[in-house]
Design a protein around this motif. Structure first.
Motif: not given
Length: 360
Positions: A166, A169-171, A173, A234-235, A262
């Protein structure tokens, strides 16, 4: 000799309410919001059939039993099918004979499906025994993590890996433990309804009173009970949400849901862990995950408390009919007919479940 009075929640006086609070405070088994006066009051707002039995002996209150009054003297637990936990609100160790209580209250049948197994009144009539899983946060979040990691090392390695995924790999959250945005609640219930339909379960939010109950719990002002919506974005998109309720010390894990898009990031479990972290710092002692043989419950839970399912009857035609239905179900299930032998029982349970949801 006991005396039993049936009344509406609004007719409970301040003295009765003080006794109720004292009973709940004295017994850790009653710490769930299901046993709070606030849940009784919320149910009485959304369902006209809400009642409570007041049990007295020599003039002194010995206990309460909230319920929904159905046709022909048929009673069901407070909250109906949404009630994972129910039972007597009484002093620790208090013992009641359920059939005597029903007879004195003029009730014919009481069906229960998540009664406290520690209460002999229900255990004596139990046909099935299960357990409700509990996350124990009484020693703090870190202590719970350390204890469960030692017992379930693989499961907690996977949880840590999902949290790293999390983060990596996410920009962006964001967790919100108390998310009061109406659109988040609406989306969470929309997703939950879709999940019920997709899995061929009855959509509990297709009846008016269930949604009104959530709104009432979230509205505030209830005694030791409140609704709580938590979310993970998320994002910039809603990825997971949980709609639950809590007392001062217990959160009931009620309606979790997440966006399958997700799923590789474990949004539901990541949110649950963040809820545990945040509420532990806010004085929460336990999260009740409810019954069910799910891996995540077994891996995260510290222990279980027993639940009983069954029914009790008082002498009556309605009671006799309930016993006959039970015999038909048991006889059918004993036949060597495979899946067919379960059909009568499934039909009876479906009819009862629908009747419980449609009552008001």
């Amino acid at each position: 000799m006991i005396e039993v009075e049936t009344c509406r929640a609004a007719l409970l006086g301040s003295a009765e309410r003080d006794v109720w609070r004292a009973f709940q405070a004295a017994d850790p088994a009653l710490a769930s919001p299901y046993f709070s006066l606030g849940f009784l009051d919320a149910m009485s707002i959304v369902r006209r059939d809400t009642r409570v039995l007041v049990i007295r002996e020599s003039g002194d209150i010995r206990g309460f039993l909230p319920f929904h009054k159905g046709a022909l003297g048929h009673a069901r637990p407070l909250g109906g099918p949404l009630s994972d936990h129910h039972g007597f609100i009484a002093a620790p160790g208090a013992v009641f004979d359920l059939q005597t209580v029903l007879r004195k209250a003029g009730l014919k049948v009481f069906d229960f499906f998540g009664a406290l197994g520690t209460q002999t009144a229900f255990r004596d009539h139990a046909q099935e025994v299960d357990g409700s899983w509990v996350i124990d946060l009484s020693g703090g979040y870190d202590a719970w993590i350390d204890t469960r990691s030692a017992v379930e090392p693989k499961a907690f390695r996977n949880l840590r890996a999902r949290r790293r995924k999390l983060e990596e790999e996410t920009s962006s959250f964001r967790f919100r433990i108390n998310d009061d945005r109406p659109d988040v609640l609406a989306k969470a219930l929309e997703w939950k309804s879709a999940q019920y339909r997709r899995t061929s379960h009855f959509d509990v939010f297709s009846v008016d009173w269930t949604r009104k109950l959530i709104d009432t719990l979230l509205g505030g002002g209830l005694d030791n009970t409140s609704g709580l919506v938590s979310s993970l974005e998320i994002n910039g998109q809603l990825a997971a949400a949980h709609v639950g309720m809590r007392s001062d010390t217990v959160l009931h894990y009620w309606f979790p849901v997440y966006d399958p898009a997700f799923s590789k990031l474990g949004p539901g479990l990541n949110l649950l862990l963040e809820i545990a972290r945040g509420l532990s710092a806010d004085g929460l002692n336990e999260i009740h995950l409810g019954p069910g043989e799910y891996d995540f419950k077994r891996e995260l839970a510290s222990w279980q408390f027993p639940l009983a399912s069954g029914y009790a009857t008082a002498p009556s035609l309605a009671g006799a009919a309930r016993r006959i239905a039970d015999r038909i179900e048991n006889a059918a299930e004993s036949l060597p007919l495979g899946v067919v032998s379960t059909l009568p029982g499934r039909a009876f349970r479906r009819i009862d479940r629908l009747a419980a949801f449609r009552a008001a």
